[in-house]
Design a protein around this motif. Structure first.
Motif, mmCIF file in Angstrom:
data_model
loop_
_atom_site.group_PDB
_atom_site.id
_atom_site.type_symbol
_atom_site.label_atom_id
_atom_site.label_comp_id
_atom_site.label_asym_id
_atom_site.label_seq_id
_atom_site.Cartn_x
_atom_site.Cartn_y
_atom_site.Cartn_z
ATOM 1 N N PRO A 138 -13.436 -32.597 5.172
ATOM 2 C CA PRO A 138 -12.288 -32.458 6.050
ATOM 3 C C PRO A 138 -11.883 -30.977 5.944
ATOM 4 C CG PRO A 138 -11.784 -33.912 4.303
ATOM 5 C CD PRO A 138 -13.142 -33.473 4.022
ATOM 6 N N GLU A 139 -11.689 -30.259 7.166
ATOM 7 C CA GLU A 139 -11.382 -29.054 7.497
ATOM 8 C C GLU A 139 -10.015 -28.768 7.070
ATOM 9 O OE1 GLU A 139 -12.412 -24.808 8.102
ATOM 10 O OE2 GLU A 139 -13.554 -26.636 7.456
ATOM 11 N N TYR A 140 -9.228 -29.521 7.564
ATOM 12 C CA TYR A 140 -7.604 -29.481 7.664
ATOM 13 C C TYR A 140 -7.147 -30.924 7.456
ATOM 14 C CZ TYR A 140 -7.378 -30.199 12.726
ATOM 15 O OH TYR A 140 -7.527 -30.545 13.771
ATOM 16 N N ALA A 141 -5.707 -31.009 7.416
ATOM 17 C CA ALA A 141 -4.960 -32.066 7.209
ATOM 18 C C ALA A 141 -3.489 -32.112 8.071
ATOM 19 C CB ALA A 141 -4.933 -32.691 6.017
ATOM 20 N N ILE A 142 -3.105 -32.865 8.837
ATOM 21 C CA ILE A 142 -1.801 -32.899 8.967
ATOM 22 C C ILE A 142 -1.014 -33.991 8.504
ATOM 23 C CG2 ILE A 142 -0.011 -33.327 10.910
ATOM 24 C CD1 ILE A 142 -2.457 -32.374 12.792
ATOM 25 N N ALA A 143 0.089 -33.446 7.576
ATOM 26 C CA ALA A 143 0.950 -34.545 6.840
ATOM 27 C C ALA A 143 2.275 -34.612 6.944
ATOM 28 C CB ALA A 143 0.617 -33.921 5.322
ATOM 29 N N ASP A 144 2.669 -35.988 6.871
ATOM 30 C CA ASP A 144 4.264 -36.455 6.980
ATOM 31 C C ASP A 144 4.737 -36.564 5.296
ATOM 32 O OD1 ASP A 144 4.541 -36.322 9.765
ATOM 33 O OD2 ASP A 144 3.637 -38.631 9.572
ATOM 34 N N GLN A 166 -1.119 -38.518 5.299
ATOM 35 C CA GLN A 166 -2.024 -37.408 5.820
ATOM 36 C C GLN A 166 -3.223 -38.156 6.715
ATOM 37 O OE1 GLN A 166 -2.340 -33.876 2.917
ATOM 38 N NE2 GLN A 166 -2.640 -35.625 1.774
ATOM 39 N N ILE A 167 -3.505 -37.201 7.724
ATOM 40 C CA ILE A 167 -4.859 -37.399 8.279
ATOM 41 C C ILE A 167 -5.411 -36.212 8.317
ATOM 42 C CG2 ILE A 167 -5.768 -38.164 10.584
ATOM 43 C CD1 ILE A 167 -3.654 -40.376 9.606
ATOM 44 N N HIS A 168 -6.871 -36.446 7.833
ATOM 45 C CA HIS A 168 -7.637 -35.337 7.708
ATOM 46 C C HIS A 168 -8.536 -35.227 8.611
ATOM 47 C CE1 HIS A 168 -6.275 -36.288 3.636
ATOM 48 N NE2 HIS A 168 -6.320 -35.129 3.229
ATOM 49 N N TYR A 169 -9.043 -34.007 9.009
ATOM 50 C CA TYR A 169 -9.861 -33.686 10.301
ATOM 51 C C TYR A 169 -10.873 -32.869 10.008
ATOM 52 C CZ TYR A 169 -5.769 -35.482 12.995
ATOM 53 O OH TYR A 169 -4.627 -36.004 13.457
ATOM 54 N N ASP A 170 -12.098 -33.107 10.580
ATOM 55 C CA ASP A 170 -13.213 -32.127 10.694
ATOM 56 C C ASP A 170 -13.017 -30.728 11.562
ATOM 57 O OD1 ASP A 170 -13.725 -32.871 13.241
ATOM 58 O OD2 ASP A 170 -15.480 -34.157 12.662
ATOM 59 N N LYS A 171 -13.997 -29.819 11.472
ATOM 60 C CA LYS A 171 -13.847 -28.797 12.292
ATOM 61 C C LYS A 171 -13.665 -28.882 13.783
ATOM 62 C CE LYS A 171 -16.744 -25.952 9.055
ATOM 63 N NZ LYS A 171 -18.022 -25.260 8.911
ATOM 64 N N GLU A 172 -14.186 -29.996 14.285
ATOM 65 C CA GLU A 172 -13.932 -30.263 15.719
ATOM 66 C C GLU A 172 -12.820 -30.902 16.041
ATOM 67 O OE1 GLU A 172 -17.087 -30.936 13.833
ATOM 68 O OE2 GLU A 172 -17.596 -28.860 14.769
ATOM 69 N N GLY A 173 -11.900 -31.398 14.935
ATOM 70 C CA GLY A 173 -10.733 -32.196 15.275
ATOM 71 C C GLY A 173 -10.843 -33.496 15.198
ATOM 72 N N ASN A 174 -11.914 -34.108 14.748
ATOM 73 C CA ASN A 174 -12.063 -35.805 14.800
ATOM 74 C C ASN A 174 -11.378 -36.060 13.331
ATOM 75 O OD1 ASN A 174 -13.883 -35.492 17.060
ATOM 76 N ND2 ASN A 174 -15.200 -34.613 15.785
#
Length: 243
Positions: A180-186, A213-221
């Motif tokens: 994962p490159e980043y995550a969006i969390a509630d 959280q949803i963790h995403y790769d560099k491409e946003g997947n």
């Protein structure tokens, strides 16, 4: 009712102040705590509030009393204060504070995704997921209840029964190439689920902070769907806000 809620809230704050006092002075097990009168003067609260706070700390096995001698430290409380700006594994956070991370495995299973998983992970009808459930500890104290879910790929081997890695980030990278490159969390305050109470041996009114959280790769997947329940007796989160 409001007076009672106010009293409980104040005693919780005094409890935290006493924990800060223990940590700042590096008090060790069997060290004597200041008397109730001294704590009243130090914290500017009533004797009743001090006694409520001390009772809470006794319930948590942090303090013990000896009749006629005073209140003593039973064990040094484990507290971790972390920011939410940097994406780190729980193992990294625990180790950065000098504590020993541990893992109690609950379950690893292949299953059908929930509707929320399908929506947020972009899964199709019939696709399955693998869910990893475990309890993380810091110096043997229950710290986090972790539920991590990934999409089951066609080339994946059978579901493992146990994983030796402490960090799921490390395991996912080595085993599946998931990084994962980043995550969006509630961020949601919550009480424990029935499963958490069963496996963590905690009270049903113990407060947790859920990072969904949803963790995403560099491409946003989307790669990892995670629900981490942080024990608020151990973890405190800080957010830097700029204007």
């Amino acid at each position: 009712m409001k007076n009672k809620e106010k009293s409980v809230s104040l005693s919780q704050k005094v409890k935290e102040k006493i924990i800060e006092y223990i940590k700042e002075r590096n008090l060790q097990p069997d060290s004597l705590l200041p008397s109730e009168v001294q704590l009243m003067e130090m914290l500017g609260v009533s004797r009743y509030t001090v006694r409520e706070a001390l009772a809470l700390l006794e319930q948590d096995k942090i303090l013990y009393k000896i009749q006629g001698k005073g209140t003593f430290i039973n064990k040094v409380p484990t507290h971790i204060e972390s920011g939410l700006e940097k994406l780190e594994s729980i193992t990294e956070i625990i180790e950065s504070f000098g504590y020993e991370p541990g893992t109690i495995w609950i379950d690893i299973k292949e299953e059908l995704p929930t509707k929320d998983m399908m929506d947020k992970m972009g899964l199709k009808e019939g696709e399955k997921v693998i869910t990893f459930t475990r309890v993380r500890t810091a110096n043997q104290k229950v710290a986090v209840y972790c539920v991590d879910t990934i999409k089951k790929m066609a080339d994946m081997e059978e579901v493992p029964k146990r994983i030796e890695d402490e960090s799921m980030f490390d395991y996912f990278k080595k085993k599946y190439g998931i990084e994962p490159e980043y995550a969006i969390a509630d961020i949601i305050p919550t009480l424990p689920t029935a499963e958490m109470i069963k496996h963590m041996k905690i009270k049903k009114n113990q407060l947790f902070l859920l990072l969904h959280q949803i963790h995403y790769d560099k491409e946003g997947n989307p790669q990892i769907y995670s629900m981490d329940y942080f024990n608020t007796d151990v973890f405190k989160f800080k957010v830097n806000r700029l204007r």
